[in-house]
Design an enzyme around this catalytic site. Structure first.
Site, mmCIF file in Angstrom:
data_model
loop_
_atom_site.group_PDB
_atom_site.id
_atom_site.type_symbol
_atom_site.label_atom_id
_atom_site.label_comp_id
_atom_site.label_asym_id
_atom_site.label_seq_id
_atom_site.Cartn_x
_atom_site.Cartn_y
_atom_site.Cartn_z
ATOM 1 N N HIS A 103 -6.762 7.185 12.717
ATOM 2 C CA HIS A 103 -7.860 6.643 11.918
ATOM 3 C C HIS A 103 -7.365 5.531 11.003
ATOM 4 C CE1 HIS A 103 -6.243 9.736 9.204
ATOM 5 N NE2 HIS A 103 -6.727 9.005 8.223
ATOM 6 N N ASP A 158 -4.546 17.564 9.492
ATOM 7 C CA ASP A 158 -5.949 17.167 9.502
ATOM 8 C C ASP A 158 -6.282 16.726 8.087
ATOM 9 O OD1 ASP A 158 -6.020 18.082 12.094
ATOM 10 O OD2 ASP A 158 -7.772 19.377 11.824
ATOM 11 N N TYR A 173 -15.845 3.248 -1.792
ATOM 12 C CA TYR A 173 -14.674 3.458 -0.952
ATOM 13 C C TYR A 173 -14.623 2.363 0.128
ATOM 14 C CZ TYR A 173 -10.706 6.210 0.412
ATOM 15 O OH TYR A 173 -9.426 6.612 0.653
ATOM 16 N N HIS A 197 -3.479 5.022 10.672
ATOM 17 C CA HIS A 197 -2.408 6.012 10.678
ATOM 18 C C HIS A 197 -2.779 7.247 11.492
ATOM 19 C CE1 HIS A 197 -4.808 6.546 7.028
ATOM 20 N NE2 HIS A 197 -4.503 7.837 7.021
ATOM 21 N N HIS A 222 0.797 -1.218 0.000
ATOM 22 C CA HIS A 222 0.000 0.000 0.000
ATOM 23 C C HIS A 222 0.838 1.281 0.000
ATOM 24 C CE1 HIS A 222 -3.917 1.705 0.001
ATOM 25 N NE2 HIS A 222 -3.519 2.609 0.862
HETATM 26 FE FE LIG Z 1 -5.962 9.127 6.254
#
Ligand SMILES: [Fe+2]
Length: 389
Positions: free
Chosen positions: A335, A303, A313, A297, A260
Site C-alpha cells: 500500500h 497488518d 490525511y 510499502h 520521511h
Molecule cells: Fe502503512
C-alpha cells in the site's frame, strides 16, 4: 506502569494490620501482573473484595464472530455510519481482531455498568465527547484525544457527559509504553515522545455506597455477571506501579526528520504482538527535495489498521477516507499514497505549506487480522480499487 504512585491512605508497611476508625481491619488486595513477578498495586478496601453472592452467564449483546480477510483485500470501514447504542462496553461493534487484539468502535451517551476485563488490558481512545472513567483506583476525567489505558482486571465504568465516540483496543495481555523509551528502571528517557508528566492518573479515591452490585466480567470463556455483596468502589487508599491512566494524543511530541520517517517514530504503546502509533500534527519533512508523504510499502510481517481521528490525511486523498474512517492494509498487499497524492503534496510544499494536520491512531498487528461484523457492515467496497483509478 513504570512508576510508583500513592493515593489516599495506606499503612506504613505492606501486609501489616490497617484498621478502620471502628477498629475493624481494612481488606488488603494485591492487583499484580505476571504472577507476583511484575508491576502491582495494593488496594485497601472497606469490605471484602472477595464477597460475591451470585454468578450468572451473560449472552453478548453484539456479534463477535470474526471472518478471515478473504479474498485478501485492503479495507475501508466507515465507523461514521455505525449506529449509536448500548454503552461504551456493551455497545462496542467489532471491527477487526485476532487472538492478540480486538478493535471496536462505540458511540453512546449511556453510562456503562461496572465492568472487569480479565482477558487483558484495554486502551480506549476517546474520539469525541467527554466521559468520566470511574474505577477502584479512583476517577479520571477524559475527553477527545485521550487514550485511557486500563490494566487487566480493573473494575470500572464509563459515565459519558453527552454523546461519546470511542475506538477500543482490547489486548490479550498488557499494553505498555515502548521499552526503548524507558530506562532499565522504567523511567521515560529524554528521547521519548512523552513522559510521566503527560500521564493523568486518579488523584483521589472514589467511594460509592451500595449492596448487591453487579459487575460484568469478561474472561476467555465468555461473559459472566458477578454480584458483589458491597460496591467494589470502597477503596480508601492504594499504592504501587499498576493503575489506569490517560494520555492525550496531543501531548505526543512528534519525532520528525528531513526525509520521511517510518511509523515506529509514532509508536506510543506496545502490546503482545501489536503496537499502537499516534500520527499527530507536525512539520512536514523538510529536506528541499523531500517527498513528505509515505512511500509505497509492504510490511511483510504486519497488518496495519488505522483510525482517522481528525485533520486532513493527505496520503489518502480521493480514496473516500474521512474522519472516523478505518483503513486496513494487510500483509500480502503493498500500500501507499493514493494516485496524485505525492504530486499534490510536493506542490503544496512549493506553495509554502509546511505542516500536516493529520491525526490518526494506528494498530499494527504481527499476526493477520480477521474482520469483525461491525466493520463489514459499513465497508466501502470501492476502496480496494482506488489506487488503480
Ligand atoms: Fe502503512
Amino acid at each position: 506502569m513504570p512508576y510508583y504512585r500513592v493515593v489516599g491512605e495506606v499503612p506504613r508497611k505492606r501486609h501489616v494490620q490497617f484498621r478502620r476508625p471502628d477498629g475493624g481491619l481494612y481488606a488488603e488486595e494485591l492487583m499484580g501482573e505476571e504472577g507476583f513477578s511484575s508491576d502491582s498495586s495494593l488496594l485497601y478496601h472497606r469490605h471484602l473484595p472477595t464477597a460475591i453472592i451470585k454468578a450468572e452467564a451473560v449472552e453478548p449483546t453484539t456479534a463477535t464472530a470474526l471472518t478471515p480477510n478473504l479474498p485478501l483485500s485492503p479495507r475501508h470501514f466507515r465507523t461514521q455510519d455505525l449506529p449509536a447504542g448500548g454503552d461504551l462496553v456493551t455497545g462496542r461493534g467489532l471491527l477487526a481482531g485476532n487472538a492478540d487484539v480486538r478493535m471496536s468502535y462505540a458511540a453512546s451517551e449511556t453510562p456503562s455498568e461496572l465492568y472487569r476485563n480479565s482477558m487483558g488490558d484495554e486502551c480506549v481512545y476517546i474520539a469525541s465527547g467527554r466521559v468520566r472513567f470511574e474505577s477502584t483506583y479512583g476517577a479520571i476525567e477524559a475527553g477527545e484525544g485521550d487514550y485511557v489505558v486500563i490494566p487487566t482486571g480493573t473494575i470500572h465504568r464509563w459515565v459519558p457527559q453527552g454523546r461519546v465516540t470511542a475506538f477500543a483496543i482490547e489486548a490479550a495481555g498488557h499494553i505498555r509504553p515502548p521499552k526503548r523509551y524507558l530506562s532499565t528502571h522504567g523511567q521515560f528517557l529524554e528521547h521519548a515522545p512523552y513522559c510521566e508528566r503527560d500521564l493523568r492518573t486518579p488523584q483521589e479515591t472514589l467511594t460509592v455506597e451500595g449492596e448487591e452490585v453487579p459487575v460484568l466480567v469478561r474472561t476467555r470463556g465468555g461473559l459472566t455477571r458477578l454480584v458483589y455483596r458491597n460496591h467494589p468502589f470502597d477503596v480508601v487508599g492504594w499504592d504501587g506501579c499498576l493503575y489506569p491512566y490517560a494520555f492525550n494524543i496531543n501531548d505526543f511530541e512528534p519525532i520528525v526528520k528531513r526525509t520521511h520517517a517510518p511509523p515506529p517514530v509514532h509508536q506510543t504503546f506496545e502490546g503482545p504482538n501489536f503496537v499502537i502509533c499516534s500520527f499527530c500534527p507536525r512539520p512536514l519533512d523538510f529536506h528541499p527535495d523531500a517527498v513528505p508523504i509515505p512511500y509505497n510499502h509492504h510490511n511483510v510481517d504486519s497488518d496495519e489498521l488505522m483510525f482517522y481521528a481528525g485533520g486532513d490525511y493527505t496520503a489518502r486523498k480521493g480514496s473516500g477516507i474521512d474522519v472516523g474512517s478505518i483503513s486496513l492494509h494487510p500483509a500480502g498487499f503493498t500500500h501507499g499514497p493514493q494516485p496524485g497524492a505525492v504530486e499534490a503534496v510536493i506542490e503544496a510544499v512549493r506553495q509554502g505549506h509546511t505542516e500536516t494536520s493529520e491525526l490518526a491512531v494506528m494498530v499494527d498487528t504481527f499476526r493477520p487480522l480477521d474482520l469483525g461484523p461491525a466493520g463489514l457492515s459499513v465497508e466501502d467496497p470501492a476502496y480496494a480499487w482506488t489506487w488503480a483509478r
